[in-house]
Enzyme design. Structure first.
Site, PDB file in Angstrom:
ATOM      1  N   GLU A 230       1.064  -1.315  -0.328  1.00 29.21           N
ATOM      2  CA  GLU A 230       0.502   0.331   0.323  1.00 29.21           C
ATOM      3  C   GLU A 230       0.872   1.060  -0.052  1.00 29.21           C
ATOM      4  OE1 GLU A 230      -1.448   3.355   0.811  1.00 29.21           O
ATOM      5  OE2 GLU A 230      -2.082   2.936   2.643  1.00 29.21           O
ATOM      6  N   CYS A 264      -1.664   9.431   2.252  1.00 28.66           N
ATOM      7  CA  CYS A 264      -1.206   8.573   0.753  1.00 28.66           C
ATOM      8  C   CYS A 264      -2.783   9.734   0.754  1.00 28.66           C
ATOM      9  CB  CYS A 264      -1.267   7.496   1.421  1.00 28.66           C
ATOM     10  SG  CYS A 264      -2.414   6.313   1.763  1.00 28.66           S
TER      11      CYS A 264
END
Length: 471
Positions: A230, A264
């Site tokens: 991720e 993110c």
């Protein structure tokens, strides 16, 4: 150069918060390997009950845990509390997800045989955690992994080891055997050593695209090991033909500057219609002027804290200056009130005039404006990135959203919501450099266990009907 001790300091003050000895990856993996079979043999109900006790342990230490996260990351105390609440909520979400994503299925086969699909744990999984959500994000790997019957070796970021140690202590206090979840303290060298350990059966990673690509290359020769990545994003926020400029500005500020831009899913690029953007940028500018940037426990509560450390602040400042040197026009300059501390003010810069805009994730409070002539160009610009994590459209038109959803490349696509609005009870991941098609959150169960197909009969029954000579 290797070090023997990791020292964690509070970004907001520079004070030493925690220190601990660097661990040994081989030792921790060996302990996890030895403890794994007994944990995997436990009934699922026992593992569920143990993890629910973990949630209760964390709930009882919520204030203490939130204070620690706030001090170690520099994020506001209110935000640290929401992170701890996410740690607690992850257990029930993961139990539901495991039941749905890895449900046992049985069906009838030929000649009275039965077929079954069940799932098995991989074995020992390594988890490498990031600093921006040092409890919630690794916990999003650890809980599903333990639930499925794996043992875990967890290496927190060297920037947030105290939070990692506290999290592991909570698991042990709840009754997860000490060998089943192990803490590895260390820096990049220990992370590489853990990823290289023959005794792990997979690695679950949240972090930068550069580190993710290095891990992908490293694991290319071990297809027998699961790798779930991720990674980051250069996320677009498109604002188009919306009558509510104030709400659009609020969503832009929430998307770009929450957690000091250290998410993110943070919006990095604000894509707007050329000639119709002034009211929006002015309203964003007014909000920026009102944003409180302060230490975690300040009163009134800040919207933003510091970035993680001075080196990161230096890097973010340099990235902002580089955009200006390339031809960007600063609407709100980035300021650093105290050069000795990593507090940065939110920056807003128009980069439309930069011919070759850098496709990089600036992991801090910088929002880049890009003006385009029409909506097709807006979608093209949104996709003008190697990443593909999050994207959002602010518009009152359902037809525009249908076009946006159908054509934008991202794993999280939102409408009239911030780019960082991703629910925990849904899959979370991206395409391109944002991951390797192993979405986490609700879909973490998919990479924490592997399916096993069985054909079963109570008694052997077999015959060969063709291809034998007469006896």
């Amino acid at each position: 150069m290797s070090v023997s001790e990791i020292i964690s300091t509070e970004p907001a003050t520079g004070a030493v918060l925690w220190q601990g000895a660097v661990g040994n990856a081989s030792h921790e993996v060996a302990l996890a390997r030895a403890a794994w079979p007994a944990w995997a043999a436990q009934p699922l109900a026992v593992r569920i009950e143990t993890l629910r006790r973990f949630a209760n342990v964390v709930r009882g230490k919520l204030d203490q845990f939130a204070d620690l996260i706030a001090r170690e990351t520099g994020k506001p105390l209110w935000e640290a509390r929401t992170e701890v609440e996410s740690v607690i909520n992850k257990v029930d979400i993961s139990v539901t997800a495991y039941s749905e994503r890895t449900a046992q299925r049985r069906f009838e086969g030929a000649m009275g045989a039965k077929s079954a699909v069940r799932h098995k744990p991989h074995g020992v999984l390594a988890v490498l955690g990031p600093f921006n959500f040092p409890a919630h994000l690794p916990n999003g790997h650890i809980v599903p992994a333990l639930l499925a019957g794996n043992a875990v070796v967890f290496k927190p970021s060297e920037k947030t080891p105290a939070t990692g140690a506290f999290l592991v202590d909570c698991f042990h206090a709840a009754g997860v055997p000490e060998g089943v979840i192990r803490l590895l303290i260390g820096g990049p060298d220990e992370g590489r050593a853990l990823a290289s350990e023959p005794g792990i059966d997979g690695l679950l990673f949240t972090g930068s695209a550069r580190a993710g690509m290095a891990l992908h290359r490293q694991f290319a020769e071990t297809p027998n090991k699961i790798l779930a990545l991720e990674l980051g994003g250069n996320n677009p926020l498109v604002v188009w033909d919306t009558p509510d400029i104030q709400s659009a500005a609020v969503i832009a500020v929430q998307s770009a500057y929450m957690s000091a831009g250290q998410r993110c899913t943070a919006a990095r690029r604000l894509i707007v219609k050329d000639g119709a953007h002034e009211a929006l940028t002015e309203e964003i500018g007014r909000l920026i002027d009102r944003i409180i940037v302060d230490h975690p426990h300040a009163d009134p509560q800040p919207f933003m804290g510091s970035v993680i450390d001075n080196a990161t602040a230096d890097q973010v400042q340099q990235s902002f200056l580089d955009l200006m040197m390339k031809g960007g026009r600063a609407i709100k300059q980035m300021a650093r009130p105290d050069p000795a501390l990593p507090f940065l003010s939110p920056a807003l810069i128009d980069v439309t005039g930069i011919a070759n805009r850098p496709d990089e994730e600036i992991f801090g409070p910088v929002l880049q404006i890009i003006r385009v002539p029409d909506f097709d160009a807006a979608i093209t610009e949104a996709n003008n990135t190697r990443f593909g994590l999050s994207a959002s459209l602010i518009s009152g038109s359902p037809d525009l959203y249908d076009r946006f959803w159908g054509n934008v490349r991202a794993g999280v696509v939102n409408w009239n919501r911030p780019t960082n609005g991703a629910p925990s009870n849904a899959p979370f991941g991206g395409v391109g450099l944002s991951g390797n098609h192993r979405p986490s959150a609700y879909y973490a169960a998919d990479y924490c266990a592997y399916p096993v197909t069985s054909v079963e009969a109570d008694q052997p029954r077999a015959a060969i009907a063709t291809g034998l000579r007469e006896s």
